[in-house]
Design an enzyme around this catalytic site. Structure first.
Site, short mmCIF file in Angstrom:
data_model
loop_
_atom_site.label_atom_id
_atom_site.label_comp_id
_atom_site.label_asym_id
_atom_site.label_seq_id
_atom_site.Cartn_x
_atom_site.Cartn_y
_atom_site.Cartn_z
N CYS A 72 0.84 -1.20 0.00
CA CYS A 72 0.00 0.00 0.00
C CYS A 72 0.87 1.25 0.00
O CYS A 72 1.52 1.56 1.00
CB CYS A 72 -0.92 -0.03 1.23
SG CYS A 72 -1.82 1.51 1.52
N CYS A 75 0.01 3.95 2.57
CA CYS A 75 0.41 3.51 3.91
C CYS A 75 1.84 3.92 4.23
O CYS A 75 2.19 4.22 5.38
CB CYS A 75 0.28 1.99 4.04
SG CYS A 75 -1.40 1.35 3.88
#
Length: 325
Positions: A79, A82
């Site tokens: 991600c 993230c």
């Protein structure tokens, strides 16, 4: 408390445990037992950010949430957002210095937790406060927005549940912690204001001391010395013109008078009768509702600040308060 892109849906059903309330009670019992055994001291800065999995979720998140708000960062290695949000949250956890704990959950390795929280996309950030889970935001939010959300979360934890955070031992920091140090040390002007506050206290100028401490906290809300000093100065200011005999007579003759009980608790604390002060206010909270209950509860939280969150008497009183609430 939530940003616009995430609606507050209330308490999340945590199927991993019997009930959030049960976890909270267990945590309070554990804290009281730790205090009796002389534990529960300061933690190193590295302990403010932890990796959590399904097996340790109840211990590391639910139980810890009875003493400090726990922010959960759901992330994954693949991600990209993230990778932006994660380091920011870790830096803020260090900067807030024990006002919240950051728990990182790798969703690839903990699919069950992801399902239990109903997460549709990552990064997703939740908080657990006193056993209750609340959604905060989804996606890589701006830092200013995250700070505002964290500030409101901490306020809710303190005002509703008496969660004043965990003590951090700055001396235990390694090289990485030392690099974080300058950001946590107040600038020169704070030293002058704190010194002025102490001089005002020595001169019995409590109003001057209160204002000096508030000036520090307006720029540095987490300044521990200023918070403690402000609580002490306000307490001394309140009891300064009291007639101790009259206050105690009123409290004895009017057990239902919340203002009388609050005044007597202030005198108890100044006189060194800490447990009596705490017990009086916990009982006042138990017997009242609405504004009267809030007044007693908020004064109790103020007196916690005078003594310090790690004191065993504060820990025991906070547990008693949680039970009557």
């Amino acid at each position: 408390m939530q940003p616009r892109n995430m609606s507050m849906s209330g308490v999340v059903d945590l199927a991993a445990v019997k009930a959030a309330g049960e976890a909270k009670v267990k945590a309070e019992q554990a804290r009281a037992e730790t205090a009796r055994q002389g534990g529960g001291g300061a933690v190193p800065p590295s302990a403010l950010v932890i990796d959590v999995d399904e097996a340790g979720f109840e211990r590391d998140v639910l139980q810890r949430s009875a003493e400090v708000p726990v922010v959960i960062d759901f992330w994954a290695e693949w991600c990209e957002p993230c990778k932006q949000l994660g380091p920011l949250l870790e830096r803020l956890a260090q900067e807030y210095n024990g006002r919240f704990l950051l728990a990182k959950v790798d969703v690839d390795a903990n699919q069950m937790l992801m399902q239990q929280f109903g997460i549709q996309g990552i990064p997703a950030v939740f908080a657990v406060v006193a056993g209750q889970a609340l959604p905060l935001f989804q996606g890589a939010a701006p830092e200013a927005q995250i700070r505002q959300t964290l500030d409101q979360l901490i306020q809710v934890g303190e005002e509703r549940f008496g969660l004043t955070g965990i003590a951090v031992d700055a001396a235990a920091a390694g090289p990485e912690g030392a690099e974080q140090g300058p950001a946590e040390v107040p600038a020169g002007p704070y030293d002058a204001l704190l010194e002025a506050a102490v001089r005002a206290l020595d001169a019995n100028d409590f109003a001057g001391a209160v204002q000096a401490y508030k000036n520090v906290l307006s720029d540095d809300p987490a300044n521990t010395e200023a918070k403690l000093g402000l609580a002490q100065a306000e307490l001394l200011s309140r009891v300064r013109d009291m007639d101790p005999q009259q206050v105690r007579n009123d409290a004895a003759e009017k057990p239902g008078d919340v203002a009388a009980q609050i005044a007597a608790a202030d005198l108890d604390l100044v006189g060194g009768h800490v447990e009596d002060a705490f017990g009086r206010l916990v009982e006042t909270v138990r017997r009242n509702f609405g504004d009267d209950r809030d007044a007693a509860r908020l004064r109790l939280l103020e007196l916690f600040e005078v003594i310090g969150p790690e004191d065993p008497r504060v820990v025991a009183a906070r547990t008693a308060l949680a039970r009557v609430l």
